[in-house]
Design an enzyme around this catalytic site. Sequence first.
Site, PDB file in Angstrom:
ATOM      1  N   GLY A  77       1.005  -1.119   0.096  1.00 51.15           N
ATOM      2  CA  GLY A  77       0.410  -0.248  -0.089  1.00 51.15           C
ATOM      3  C   GLY A  77       1.363   1.292   0.065  1.00 51.15           C
ATOM      4  O   GLY A  77       2.325   1.555  -0.847  1.00 51.15           O
ATOM      5  N   HIS A  78       0.293   2.249   0.927  1.00 56.17           N
ATOM      6  CA  HIS A  78       1.293   3.583   0.152  1.00 56.17           C
ATOM      7  C   HIS A  78       2.457   3.624   1.016  1.00 56.17           C
ATOM      8  O   HIS A  78       3.092   4.074   1.231  1.00 56.17           O
ATOM      9  CB  HIS A  78      -0.057   4.363   1.292  1.00 56.17           C
ATOM     10  CG  HIS A  78       0.175   5.956   1.027  1.00 56.17           C
ATOM     11  ND1 HIS A  78      -0.018   6.960   0.123  1.00 56.17           N
ATOM     12  CD2 HIS A  78       0.632   6.711   2.058  1.00 56.17           C
ATOM     13  CE1 HIS A  78       0.779   8.253   0.317  1.00 56.17           C
ATOM     14  NE2 HIS A  78       0.473   7.791   0.908  1.00 56.17           N
ATOM     15  N   PHE A  79       2.127   3.194   2.411  1.00 57.65           N
ATOM     16  CA  PHE A  79       3.607   2.892   3.334  1.00 57.65           C
ATOM     17  C   PHE A  79       3.974   1.290   3.065  1.00 57.65           C
ATOM     18  O   PHE A  79       4.211   0.968   3.499  1.00 57.65           O
ATOM     19  CB  PHE A  79       3.148   2.871   4.646  1.00 57.65           C
ATOM     20  CG  PHE A  79       2.764   4.675   5.159  1.00 57.65           C
ATOM     21  CD1 PHE A  79       4.208   5.700   4.494  1.00 57.65           C
ATOM     22  CD2 PHE A  79       1.310   4.734   5.197  1.00 57.65           C
ATOM     23  CE1 PHE A  79       3.742   7.433   5.462  1.00 57.65           C
ATOM     24  CE2 PHE A  79       1.232   6.609   5.610  1.00 57.65           C
ATOM     25  CZ  PHE A  79       1.814   7.480   5.334  1.00 57.65           C
TER      26      PHE A  79
END
Length: 290
Positions: free
Chosen positions: A267-269
Amino acid sequence: MEVTVPVHHRYATVDGHQLFYREAGDPSAPAVVLLHGFPTSSFMFRDLIPALADRYHVIAPDHLGFGFSDAPDAADFDYSFDALAELTAKLLTGLGVTRYAIYVQDYGAPIGWRLALRPGTPVTAIITQNGNAYEAGLVDDFWKPVRAYWAHPGADTEAGVRAALDLEAIRWQYLHGVPDPTVVSPDTWTHDHALVSRPGNDVVQLRLFADYATNLALYPRLHAHLREHRPPVLAVWGRNDEIFGPAGAEAFRDDEPEAEIHLLDGGHFLLESHGAEVAALIRDFLRPKD
């Protein structure tokens, strides 16, 4: 026995503000500057720094208003990405770092793009981990309320962006799209939420949400820079990110056909679930080629 390079936790005064930064590695080695996103800080690089520091001089600052850096009231400092980039440039100059690769994620990207466009092109290589530079990367569902806030800032549109400061929204950023959420420590979203919840910091974050519109206007200059100067580009992306989608990674090849692109199942991180894999890709990317 493997020797661990110590990570130092330091402060520097820049334009009257205390900026916190993490630093490791030999100062004479090639420099790599790690630029964090919203709503986190250099804390996101706590494992990546030692994974690179045996070979590189690694510097990871907390932007003003984030982490352990000063967070002056929005009435006392005009928060913008231009201002944050200027502080970062002055911090690096004060440390004697004039040429460096950048790792950018989320908010770190527009700060990094401004550094890359500075006179003398100090940025030697670009590593972007869900750090956007193309309209194609903006996922509509996430950005719709932000665009509404850009168009008509006020009480009616503020709620849509203020929601991003809630604990559950920050937790979502860390866990959404991660195949096994149990590998992500709750320290992450708890740490971030505590720091963005300091008195007055909500207004700081709203200012930066509003200013994010300036980054889209900057994209054509960056694209021209990529075509003219051809800095090496590594885009390593969590393909399940619903803030900056994988089309944002693939778009780098529009202006740098030799860009190296990896879409990982995260995901984003991405560092929270694929840190070792990302570190290995970075080390291979930055290794001098014969």
